[in-house]
Design an enzyme around this catalytic site. Sequence first.
Site, PDB file in Angstrom:
ATOM      1  N   ASP A 157       0.834  -1.205   0.000  1.00 44.66           N
ATOM      2  CA  ASP A 157       0.000   0.000   0.000  1.00 44.66           C
ATOM      3  C   ASP A 157       0.869   1.255   0.000  1.00 44.66           C
ATOM      4  O   ASP A 157       2.100   1.201  -0.034  1.00 44.66           O
ATOM      5  CB  ASP A 157      -0.946  -0.035   1.195  1.00 44.66           C
ATOM      6  CG  ASP A 157      -2.321   0.522   0.879  1.00 44.66           C
ATOM      7  OD1 ASP A 157      -2.421   1.440   0.048  1.00 44.66           O
ATOM      8  OD2 ASP A 157      -3.308   0.043   1.473  1.00 44.66           O
ATOM      9  N   ASP A 192      -9.919   3.468  -3.763  1.00 47.45           N
ATOM     10  CA  ASP A 192     -10.566   2.252  -3.262  1.00 47.45           C
ATOM     11  C   ASP A 192     -12.002   2.167  -3.768  1.00 47.45           C
ATOM     12  O   ASP A 192     -12.772   3.131  -3.680  1.00 47.45           O
ATOM     13  CB  ASP A 192     -10.582   2.245  -1.740  1.00 47.45           C
ATOM     14  CG  ASP A 192      -9.229   1.921  -1.134  1.00 47.45           C
ATOM     15  OD1 ASP A 192      -9.141   1.939   0.098  1.00 47.45           O
ATOM     16  OD2 ASP A 192      -8.269   1.655  -1.880  1.00 47.45           O
TER      17      ASP A 192
END
Length: 554
Positions: A179, A245
């Site tokens: 990430d 996302d």
Amino acid sequence: MTRPTDRESGAGWRSTAHRATRLARLGLAAALTLLVTPVIALTSAPPASALGNGLALTPPMGWNDWNAYGCNVSEQLVEQTAQAMHDNGMQAAGYQYVNIDDCWMASGRDGSGNLVANSGKFPDGIAAVANYVHSLGLKLGIYEDAGTATCAGYPGSYGHEQQDARLFASWGVDYLKEDWCNIPFGDFSGQSHQQVAQTLYTRMRDALSSTGRPIAFSMCNGWDSSVQPWNWAGPVANLWRTTVDIQPNFTSMLNNFHVNVGLADHAGPGAWNDPDMLEIGNGMTATENQAEFSLWAEMAAPLIEGGNLVNPGSSTLSALTNKAVIAVDQDSLGKQGTQVSSSNGHDVLAKPLANGDVSVVLFNETGSTATISTTASAIGKTGSSGYTLTDLWTGATSTTSGTISTSVPAHGAVMYRVTGGTTGGGPAGEIHAVGAGKCLDVPNATQTNGTQLQIFDCTGGTGQIWASSGGRLTIYNGAKCLDAYDNQTTAGTKVEIWDCNGGANQQWRINSNGTITGVQSGLCLDVTGAGTANGTPVELWPCNGGSNQRWTMG
């Protein structure tokens, strides 16, 4: 939970917004509104070459716990899901990765600086979970972060890349999702976010490579639109996030589709655009689920399901295991589908396939049923008075002389496989070696498989007339393909002709800087030793900017 803050003045809002989006699923930030996908400025940079680690030659397929469970991940959940995938047809349909997301680890490293699994959630440790997953014939994925802490505040890999990679390899990890939260931008004074991303993700790439274990590498950098990984990440990762996302609703899915659909030139075997996980069964309607699965397959996107697979609904499982749609996503040609037309929320996408068929998606973004139409010629089909359309969701077949048209429900998609005729490519012509002033040539115009290519005086003969078609370079009217010998990816690999078979070693990128790179290897088409004499062989070699690696077509 206390979370580190960004150390770059003015950058904190990006990190905070990203964490809020992820943690909203946990009920910790319900009052926050969904982020709007930022406008991304596309550049004219050439497509990136593939990483060349031999992994993800088709888009990865699997499951990730985050969308359905957030931080509520556990050893029991992962093993139950793996068993369910093994039993319910998911594994048989091609899904292989069982991926653990954030919150799997303890709040601090041990005395040796190693990451430690949360003993309450993973009492037997990650290696034991990997062993269980492997016993089912599946693969295990893990999550980390390129920054000082993960998005949920657990230890990040910044400054520990080698140590963490070795640990993951020792556990038997097969896939790493890294990430992009809590990045210490202050340690990279004067560098852009893209430059920092290149540095940090390259560090982890090299760390993974040094372990000797094949570990697929996924970059999760979507919240930071300035990173634009599609322009540079091909040699660094197997897949990279192009979007924020995803959320379990049609608007979010549509946003991610719009961002990802225009990036087709940057994807190919071993290097994929990732519009985020599938939300099948997480709240959208069955029609919307079918649309998402169709679009993701058409865009050659990773198929990483984010739902509950232990107790999935029958329609969820039916959608996820549609082998005809999966075959489009997993097609060996490795082409991302492109948008043929888009008007008033009515979209047509076309994706060429290795056997000459074309997959077509008719997508209705609007809230009302609509007839959406295209033609065989618009999707790249020519040379036939009739075509067969196979509906990949119903299995029904029909024929047409050229028009492709049907009624599409609101928020729905119809997906066809079109057979018949030929798939058109670019115009045929000579390929000129800039440094030598000669042409790419098949010696004596032979059609024998395995014949190594050379440069020779340009004559316009049949052994020098090439066409670009579906990522391939073909000769003799498509009878043979430019081919990297025996799927090899090392410097000096022979470049030859071979029957066209859709293999990744027959996929090439013609770049704006004049180079021609092998999708599988990431290496450049090269005149050996910068020779200029007739008969000098052509091979693969690391790209170095030399004139013997520059070509022009036509």
